[in-house]
Structure formats: structure tokens, C-alpha cells
Write a protein that holds these residues in place. Structure first.
Motif, mmCIF file in Angstrom:
data_model
loop_
_atom_site.group_PDB
_atom_site.id
_atom_site.type_symbol
_atom_site.label_atom_id
_atom_site.label_comp_id
_atom_site.label_asym_id
_atom_site.label_seq_id
_atom_site.Cartn_x
_atom_site.Cartn_y
_atom_site.Cartn_z
ATOM 1 N N UNK A 44 0.851 -1.012 -0.144
ATOM 2 C CA UNK A 44 -0.013 0.105 -0.098
ATOM 3 C C UNK A 44 0.910 1.246 -0.196
ATOM 4 N N UNK A 45 2.031 1.232 0.377
ATOM 5 C CA UNK A 45 3.040 2.601 0.621
ATOM 6 C C UNK A 45 3.733 2.404 -0.679
ATOM 7 N N UNK A 46 3.792 1.574 -1.630
ATOM 8 C CA UNK A 46 4.320 1.453 -2.979
ATOM 9 C C UNK A 46 5.892 0.974 -2.551
ATOM 10 N N UNK A 47 6.302 0.521 -1.692
ATOM 11 C CA UNK A 47 7.498 0.025 -1.343
ATOM 12 C C UNK A 47 7.908 -1.160 -2.117
ATOM 13 N N UNK A 91 -6.593 6.863 -14.549
ATOM 14 C CA UNK A 91 -6.357 6.293 -13.083
ATOM 15 C C UNK A 91 -5.921 4.866 -13.145
ATOM 16 N N UNK A 92 -6.091 4.170 -14.257
ATOM 17 C CA UNK A 92 -5.560 2.886 -14.201
ATOM 18 C C UNK A 92 -4.109 2.919 -14.485
ATOM 19 N N UNK A 93 -3.759 3.847 -15.372
ATOM 20 C CA UNK A 93 -2.200 3.967 -15.748
ATOM 21 C C UNK A 93 -1.527 4.531 -14.547
ATOM 22 N N UNK A 94 -2.237 5.487 -13.687
ATOM 23 C CA UNK A 94 -1.500 5.874 -12.359
ATOM 24 C C UNK A 94 -1.217 4.886 -11.672
ATOM 25 N N UNK A 95 -2.310 3.972 -11.507
ATOM 26 C CA UNK A 95 -2.120 2.980 -10.437
ATOM 27 C C UNK A 95 -1.010 1.750 -11.007
ATOM 28 N N UNK A 96 -1.060 1.543 -12.219
ATOM 29 C CA UNK A 96 0.241 0.641 -12.682
ATOM 30 C C UNK A 96 1.539 1.313 -12.536
ATOM 31 N N UNK A 97 1.471 2.733 -12.976
ATOM 32 C CA UNK A 97 2.819 3.084 -12.712
ATOM 33 C C UNK A 97 3.309 3.261 -11.410
ATOM 34 N N UNK A 98 2.335 3.249 -10.310
ATOM 35 C CA UNK A 98 2.823 3.229 -8.886
ATOM 36 C C UNK A 98 3.102 1.686 -8.609
ATOM 37 N N UNK A 99 2.644 1.006 -9.210
ATOM 38 C CA UNK A 99 3.032 -0.447 -8.787
ATOM 39 C C UNK A 99 4.640 -0.688 -9.208
ATOM 40 N N UNK A 100 4.809 -0.110 -10.501
ATOM 41 C CA UNK A 100 6.252 -0.439 -10.948
ATOM 42 C C UNK A 100 7.003 0.795 -10.515
ATOM 43 N N UNK A 140 1.258 8.893 -6.822
ATOM 44 C CA UNK A 140 1.038 8.501 -7.910
ATOM 45 C C UNK A 140 -0.785 7.780 -7.736
ATOM 46 N N UNK A 141 -0.590 7.018 -6.455
ATOM 47 C CA UNK A 141 -1.742 6.403 -6.045
ATOM 48 C C UNK A 141 -2.830 7.694 -5.528
ATOM 49 N N UNK A 142 -2.329 8.771 -5.016
ATOM 50 C CA UNK A 142 -3.311 9.765 -4.702
ATOM 51 C C UNK A 142 -3.866 10.489 -5.609
ATOM 52 N N UNK A 143 -3.260 10.759 -6.774
ATOM 53 C CA UNK A 143 -3.795 11.377 -7.853
ATOM 54 C C UNK A 143 -4.732 10.286 -8.748
ATOM 55 N N UNK A 144 -4.429 8.798 -8.587
ATOM 56 C CA UNK A 144 -5.112 8.185 -9.255
ATOM 57 C C UNK A 144 -6.337 8.034 -8.602
ATOM 58 N N UNK A 145 -6.611 8.258 -7.326
ATOM 59 C CA UNK A 145 -7.850 8.336 -6.655
ATOM 60 C C UNK A 145 -8.566 9.480 -6.897
ATOM 61 N N UNK A 146 -7.781 10.783 -7.314
ATOM 62 C CA UNK A 146 -8.575 11.875 -7.585
ATOM 63 C C UNK A 146 -9.077 11.782 -8.943
ATOM 64 N N UNK A 147 -8.530 10.892 -9.926
ATOM 65 C CA UNK A 147 -9.091 10.760 -11.123
ATOM 66 C C UNK A 147 -10.336 9.727 -11.207
ATOM 67 N N UNK A 148 -10.186 8.835 -10.146
ATOM 68 C CA UNK A 148 -11.274 7.952 -10.276
ATOM 69 C C UNK A 148 -12.572 8.590 -9.669
ATOM 70 N N UNK A 149 -12.454 9.492 -8.483
ATOM 71 C CA UNK A 149 -13.493 10.328 -8.246
ATOM 72 C C UNK A 149 -14.188 11.044 -9.495
ATOM 73 N N UNK A 150 -13.446 11.809 -10.255
ATOM 74 C CA UNK A 150 -13.578 12.692 -11.431
ATOM 75 C C UNK A 150 -14.447 11.774 -12.218
ATOM 76 N N UNK A 151 -13.943 10.483 -12.470
ATOM 77 C CA UNK A 151 -14.727 9.826 -13.430
ATOM 78 C C UNK A 151 -16.218 9.310 -12.993
#
Length: 241
Positions: free
Chosen positions: A30-33, A73-82, A92-103
Motif C-alpha cells: 500500500x505504501x508503494x515500497x 486512473x488505471x495507468x497511474x495505479x500501474x505506474x505506482x506498482x512499477x 501516484x496513488x493519490x492522484x489516481x484516486x482523484x481521477x477515479x472520483x472525477x470519473x
């Protein structure tokens, strides 16, 4: 290669150690480590260097199902995993959540159904009014005018109220009809029980049954019905048959 829980127990780790390692593994994810196996966590090893998986390209069909913001949002989540940097991954996850809310937010195309407070209108109410109008000696034109006027009254219901915030004169201007025609139309609607007019000062307040039409928070609907029954029902004439 991941080591099974059975193998970890064989190496001397108990269930509590394994459960704690899973908690650490989930927190790191969850922390992206960087990812570490349970065996690496239990043994205190650092994460091994692993090839980063590039974000998956979305097909045209997937794009149509998700929309542009959903894809971003999906691309931002995938980029966070990598991402190897935990801080960058968290951003990246924070901004992905914002994009999901807008969607998920409704898009206004032409009409704003929610900004001014949507009006609920019961089909049974309209059916009952139409049936009562057909039983009168009103002409088809008068019946159509009555329904148009009723629609305009419902359109201008007060918030959490059963009263129209427009006077008869203002309804004339909105509908472009003569005052005498409006007077006859309102009298017809009142005669069949569609509306009630109550003297307030020099004007008559036009009210409507909130069980037929209501504007406002539905959780406050019962309060509006109670006020209507206490203040209006006892004054309303019986509808003409």
C-alpha cells in the motif's frame, strides 16, 4: 520463487510470525515500497531487484468502458506498482484516486438536474389528475392548458415545501396566457383537487399535495406531508366527480 507457508513452518516460523510478515507485506504494497516475499521479510533480507512491469496498454473496448479519466486512473495505479520510490508511488496513488472520483462524477451535458434540486413527480398523481380532468366538461384545449399549468406549478415548488413560489400573475407571464384564462385554469385544477389556493395577504398561495410532487431531501418528505395535512387538507374542497 515464493516459499509456501508449509515450508516457512518447516523452517521454524510459527503462524504468528507468518501473519506478521503478511501484514508487513501488505503495508509495503500500500505504501508503494519494493515487493518482498514472506521469506525475505522473515529473514530480514532486502528486496531483490525485479524487472518493472510496464503499464498495460488498454484496448479500444476497455477505453470505451472506462472512459478517459478511468484509463488515466488505471495507468497511474500501474505506474505506482512499477515505481521503486515509495514517496513517488504514494503520490501516484493519490492522484489516481482523484481521477477515479472525477470519473464517477456525473457530467452535465445540457441540463443541470441536480444543481437546483430535482423534483420528484408521482405517475399515479398525474394519472389521477388526467382521469379527473376527463370527467369534467372542460374542452380538450382547457385540459391541455390545465396540465401545462400544473407542470409549471410543480416546476416552481418551494424547497422542502408543498407551496408554489409563483403567483397566478407570474404563471401567466411564464406560460404566456391571459389572466382570465389563468384564473379559469386554476379554478379547474382546484375543483378537481389537483391544487389548493389559500388566501395569504392580497394574493392566493398555490399549494400541491407533496405525495404527488415533492422537491427536496427525500428524508424530509414525511415532514412536508405532515405540514400539508395539518395546514391544507382541512381547507381543500372535495374534487368534483
Amino acid at each position: 520463487m515464493a516459499v509456501s507457508a508449509i515450508e516457512l513452518r518447516r523452517r521454524g516460523y510459527d503462524d504468528e510470525d507468518i501473519a506478521l510478515a503478511r501484514t508487513v507485506q501488505d503495508a509495503n504494497r500500500r505504501a508503494g515500497a519494493p515487493y518482498r516475499t514472506l521469506a525475505e521479510i522473515l529473514s530480514g533480507q532486502k528486496a531483490r531487484s525485479r524487472p518493472s512491469a510496464p503499464p498495460e496498454d488498454l484496448t479500444t473496448r476497455q477505453l470505451g468502458r472506462r472512459g478517459r479519466l478511468g484509463q488515466a486512473a488505471l495507468l497511474a495505479d500501474q505506474a505506482a506498482l512499477a515505481e521503486n520510490d515509495p514517496d513517488r508511488a504514494a503520490q501516484m496513488r493519490y492522484h489516481a484516486q482523484g481521477l477515479k472520483a472525477l470519473a464517477r462524477k456525473p457530467v452535465q451535458l445540457e441540463f443541470d438536474f441536480f444543481g437546483g434540486g430535482n423534483v420528484s413527480l408521482g405517475h399515479q398523481y398525474i394519472d389521477a389528475i388526467q382521469t379527473r380532468l376527463l370527467k369534467t366538461d372542460a374542452t380538450p384545449a382547457d385540459r391541455m392548458q390545465a396540465l401545462a399549468t400544473l407542470t409549471m406549478i410543480v416546476r416552481h415548488l418551494g424547497w422542502q415545501s408543498y407551496a408554489c413560489d409563483k403567483t397566478a400573475a407570474e404563471l401567466c407571464e411564464l406560460l404566456g396566457v391571459h389572466r382570465q384564462h389563468m384564473s379559469d385554469t386554476l379554478a379547474l385544477l382546484e375543483r378537481i383537487g389537483a391544487i389548493t389556493r389559500t388566501k395569504r395577504g392580497r394574493t392566493k398561495l398555490i399549494t400541491i399535495n407533496p405525495e404527488g410532487a415533492f422537491r427536496g431531501d427525500v428524508t424530509r418528505h414525511a415532514e412536508a406531508v405532515d405540514r400539508y395535512r395539518a395546514e391544507v387538507v382541512q381547507l381543500r374542497p372535495e374534487p368534483a366527480e
